[in-house]
Scaffold this active site. Structure first.
Site, PDB file in Angstrom:
ATOM      1  CE  LYS A 242      -3.137   2.637   3.053  1.00 28.67           C
ATOM      2  NZ  LYS A 242      -3.969   2.650   4.268  1.00 28.67           N
ATOM      3  CG  ASP A 247      -5.046   8.014   4.938  1.00 28.66           C
ATOM      4  OD1 ASP A 247      -5.945   8.697   4.385  1.00 28.66           O
ATOM      5  OD2 ASP A 247      -5.277   6.997   5.623  1.00 28.66           O
ATOM      6  CE  LYS A 254      -5.783   9.224   8.322  1.00 32.20           C
ATOM      7  NZ  LYS A 254      -6.573   8.166   8.963  1.00 32.20           N
ATOM      8  CG  ASP A 265      -1.677   5.233   4.922  1.00 37.01           C
ATOM      9  OD1 ASP A 265      -1.512   4.160   5.532  1.00 37.01           O
ATOM     10  OD2 ASP A 265      -2.750   5.576   4.409  1.00 37.01           O
ATOM     11  CG  ASP A 324      -9.309   7.930   7.044  1.00 39.09           C
ATOM     12  OD1 ASP A 324      -8.295   7.817   6.319  1.00 39.09           O
ATOM     13  OD2 ASP A 324      -9.269   8.240   8.253  1.00 39.09           O
ATOM     14  CD  GLU A 326      -6.513   5.400   2.711  1.00 36.69           C
ATOM     15  OE1 GLU A 326      -7.444   5.613   3.508  1.00 36.69           O
ATOM     16  OE2 GLU A 326      -5.371   5.075   3.086  1.00 36.69           O
ATOM     17  NE  ARG A 328     -10.707  -1.000   4.461  1.00 35.17           N
ATOM     18  CZ  ARG A 328     -11.178  -1.137   5.681  1.00 35.17           C
ATOM     19  NH1 ARG A 328     -12.328  -1.768   5.891  1.00 35.17           N
ATOM     20  NH2 ARG A 328     -10.517  -0.687   6.722  1.00 35.17           N
TER      21      ARG A 328
HETATM   22  N1  BES Z   1      -3.938   4.528   7.006  1.00 42.04           N
HETATM   23  C1  BES Z   1      -5.058   4.376   7.855  1.00 42.04           C
HETATM   24  C2  BES Z   1      -4.767   3.404   9.002  1.00 42.04           C
HETATM   25  C3  BES Z   1      -3.814   3.902  10.031  1.00 42.04           C
HETATM   26  C4  BES Z   1      -4.309   4.469  11.187  1.00 42.04           C
HETATM   27  C5  BES Z   1      -2.465   3.749   9.877  1.00 42.04           C
HETATM   28  C6  BES Z   1      -3.431   4.909  12.152  1.00 42.04           C
HETATM   29  C7  BES Z   1      -1.575   4.199  10.843  1.00 42.04           C
HETATM   30  C8  BES Z   1      -2.062   4.773  11.983  1.00 42.04           C
HETATM   31  C9  BES Z   1      -6.252   3.870   7.080  1.00 42.04           C
HETATM   32  O1  BES Z   1      -6.336   4.300   5.780  1.00 42.04           O
HETATM   33  C10 BES Z   1      -7.451   4.345   7.819  1.00 42.04           C
HETATM   34  O2  BES Z   1      -7.638   5.515   7.906  1.00 42.04           O
HETATM   35  N2  BES Z   1      -8.232   3.396   8.346  1.00 42.04           N
HETATM   36  C11 BES Z   1      -9.384   3.689   9.104  1.00 42.04           C
HETATM   37  C12 BES Z   1     -10.510   2.824   8.577  1.00 42.04           C
HETATM   38  C13 BES Z   1     -11.882   3.208   9.053  1.00 42.04           C
HETATM   39  C14 BES Z   1     -12.271   4.559   8.471  1.00 42.04           C
HETATM   40  C15 BES Z   1     -12.854   2.151   8.625  1.00 42.04           C
HETATM   41  C16 BES Z   1      -9.093   3.363  10.559  1.00 42.04           C
HETATM   42  O3  BES Z   1      -8.363   2.412  10.826  1.00 42.04           O
HETATM   43  O4  BES Z   1      -9.566   4.086  11.421  1.00 42.04           O
HETATM   44 ZN    ZN Z   2      -4.504   4.810   4.879  1.00 40.25          ZN
HETATM   45 ZN    ZN Z   3      -7.294   6.231   5.637  1.00 40.85          ZN
END
Ligand code: BES
Ligand code: ZN
Ligand code: ZN
Length: 479
Positions: A242, A247, A254, A265, A324, A326, A328
């Site tokens: 990825k 992000d 965010k 990310d 967010d 994104e 997947r």
């Molecule tokens: N890149 C983030 C996951 C992440 C969070 C990485 C904190 C490093 C530190 C991912 O894209 C994301 O934002 N995931 C969300 C998904 C949710 C919106 C379903 C998450 O994990 O909160």
């Molecule tokens: Zn992300």
């Molecule tokens: Zn995200």
């Protein structure tokens, strides 16, 4: 800095590795106190006048001494030596010969790896750079081919540091377009074929996850394909990373006082690129393809909005519940491409969910997928320090991805088990005939402080995990 191997010779300082035994240890006339032999301890015994100095590094209980302990010890020693400003140092690795589990050449590789990784610093944007005078590290060892082991450690550390550099780089410098340029330049000299899918080709290949997520950024998304095929007859292994260079969350923006960490990310992409660097310098016979899905996730008038439906070329439609989630969406494109390329084994690695850290803390990533595959990763990580813990794919949780108007939602309907649900989402894009592992490294991508062979910032996690996985496959193939 030069690393040499051989018999004892005079240097400005000497490093001694000490562990807990009932026998007293005397160095330069000083009997070591028990706390000096504790794991993680570093104590200096300064020589007078022209006498050389001694650095005592504790390894703790002898029973627990492993290559990982050695790598961490080397990292601590390297930073102590940097701080003291020594020019030439020697380390007594031959002392470890009495420990049965520790092999002579592996300890040289581990020490080299830990030393270089522990000395790493990302100072490109510091106007006052710390300069260290260290010129030479001499490894005292009885090994007759220690130079090869040193070289191995250097290649492994350099690939990992490449991953750290890319990951640490801020998104105004490293964005999807400059990442593509970097890859083209970096791998031009290496035995790797490069293909970049962008613009019309992304459209033609229906990489709709990347196209949708990338819509809000002024930098165009891309799928980077690297192929190292020194033995194309071998079953194809595809490594998927990825590569979200920043992000921002997209329209589900965010918030927070400082969200600079969102530049990490692309940790999965960095791990894959670091691994490809090491693999392509190792000269091994293999058939490996790397796929990096890279985009920025930015809010903008052109950005995708929640409720958007993405149609993938395998017929699956996805409702974007949250922009967010994104990762997947772009990984789905890469997994489908891996199917089309004829992969027999696929490993994806990504900073996918905040939830994986809630489940496992900050020291060990999560791995999902085929049971035997997952266990192999766990045991490789236990050896090389890129630790990973087997996590379940719970079929009953599939319903959490329900969408009222598409085949599935990109987020769970409940705020629990998010890392598992994300893994279930990805599973839908993997052909069941493929052996698949998914590694969520959102919790291990960075270290908040200097510790062992980590320094504050990106860890380069996953680089060595992927390399050792590929190497384990070679052995299996040639059996
Ligand atoms: N890149 C983030 C996951 C992440 C969070 C990485 C904190 C490093 C530190 C991912 O894209 C994301 O934002 N995931 C969300 C998904 C949710 C919106 C379903 C998450 O994990 O909160
Ligand atoms: Zn992300
Ligand atoms: Zn995200």
């Amino acid at each position: 800095m030069l690393i040499t191997v051989g018999s004892e010779r005079t240097t400005e300082a000497t490093i001694h590795l000490c562990w807990k035994t009932s026998e007293p240890i005397v160095i330069a006339g000083v009997e070591l106190k028990p706390h000096m032999r504790e794991r993680g301890a570093a104590h200096l015994l300064y020589g007078r006048g022209t006498e050389s100095h001694h650095l005592v590094i504790g390894l703790g209980e002898v029973a627990g001494i492993s290559y990982e302990i050695l790598r961490n010890a080397a990292g601590v020693a390297a930073r102590t030596v940097q701080k003291e400003g020594f020019q030439t140092v020697a380390v007594h690795l031959e002392a470890l010969n009495i420990i049965e589990e520790i092999k002579e050449n592996e300890n040289i590789t581990s020490w080299t790896e830990g030393w270089l990784l522990g000395s790493y610093q990302f100072d490109r944007y510091k106007s006052k750079k710390k300069v260290f005078p260290l010129e030479k590290l001499h490894i005292i060892s009885t090994s007759t081919d220690g130079e090869v082991a040193v070289q191995k450690g250097i290649i492994r550390a350099e690939g990992t540091m490449l991953a750290r550099d890319l990951c640490n780089e801020p998104p105004n410098i490293l964005h999807p377009e400059s990442l593509v340029e970097f890859v083209e330049t970096h791998f031009a000299e290496l035995p790797v074929d490069i293909h970049i899918y962008r613009e019309e080709e992304l459209v033609k290949q229906q990489m709709n996850g990347l196209l949708t997520v990338g819509q809000g950024s002024s930098y165009k998304p891309a799928m980077i394909e690297l192929s190292y095929a020194t033995d194309p007859k071998q079953p194809l292994i595809v490594l998927v990373g990825k590569g979200i260079t920043f992000d921002m969350g997209g329209m589900n923006v965010k918030s927070g006082r400082d969200i600079s960490d969102a530049r990490f990310d692309m940790g999965g992409a960095c791990a894959v690129l670091g691994a490809m660097d090491i693999i392509s310098r190792s000269g091994i016979q293999a058939n490996i393809t790397a796929l990096i899905a890279t985009a920025d996730n930015m809010p903008d008038s052109r950005a995708f909005v929640p409720s958007t439906v993405i149609t993938y070329p395998n017929g699956l439609t996805v409702q974007v519940g949250n922009t967010d989630a994104e990762g997947r969406l772009v990984l789905a494109d890469a997994l489908l491409l891996a199917n089309r390329l004829g992969a027999k084994e696929v490993v994806d690695i990504c900073t996918l969910t905040g939830n994986v850290g809630e489940a496992l803390g900050l020291g060990i990533a999560g791995v999902w997928g085929d049971q035997s595959f997952v266990e192999e990763f766990a045991s490789i990580g236990e050896q090389n320090g890129d630790r990973v813990w087997p996590m379940p794919l719970i079929d009953e949780y599939e319903e959490l991805l329900h969408s009222d108007y598409a085949d599935m939602n990109n987020m769970s309907s409940i705020p629990y088990g998010g890392a598992i649900v994300a893994a279930l989402f990805l599973r839908r894009f993997v052909d069941p005939s493929i052996r698949w592992a998914h590694i969520d490294m959102a919790n291990t991508v960075q270290s908040k402080s200097d510790k062992g062979y980590y320094t504050a910032g990106a860890t380069g996690y996953g680089t060595r995990l992927l390399v050792d996985f590929v190497l384990s496959r070679q052995e299996e193939f040639f059996k």
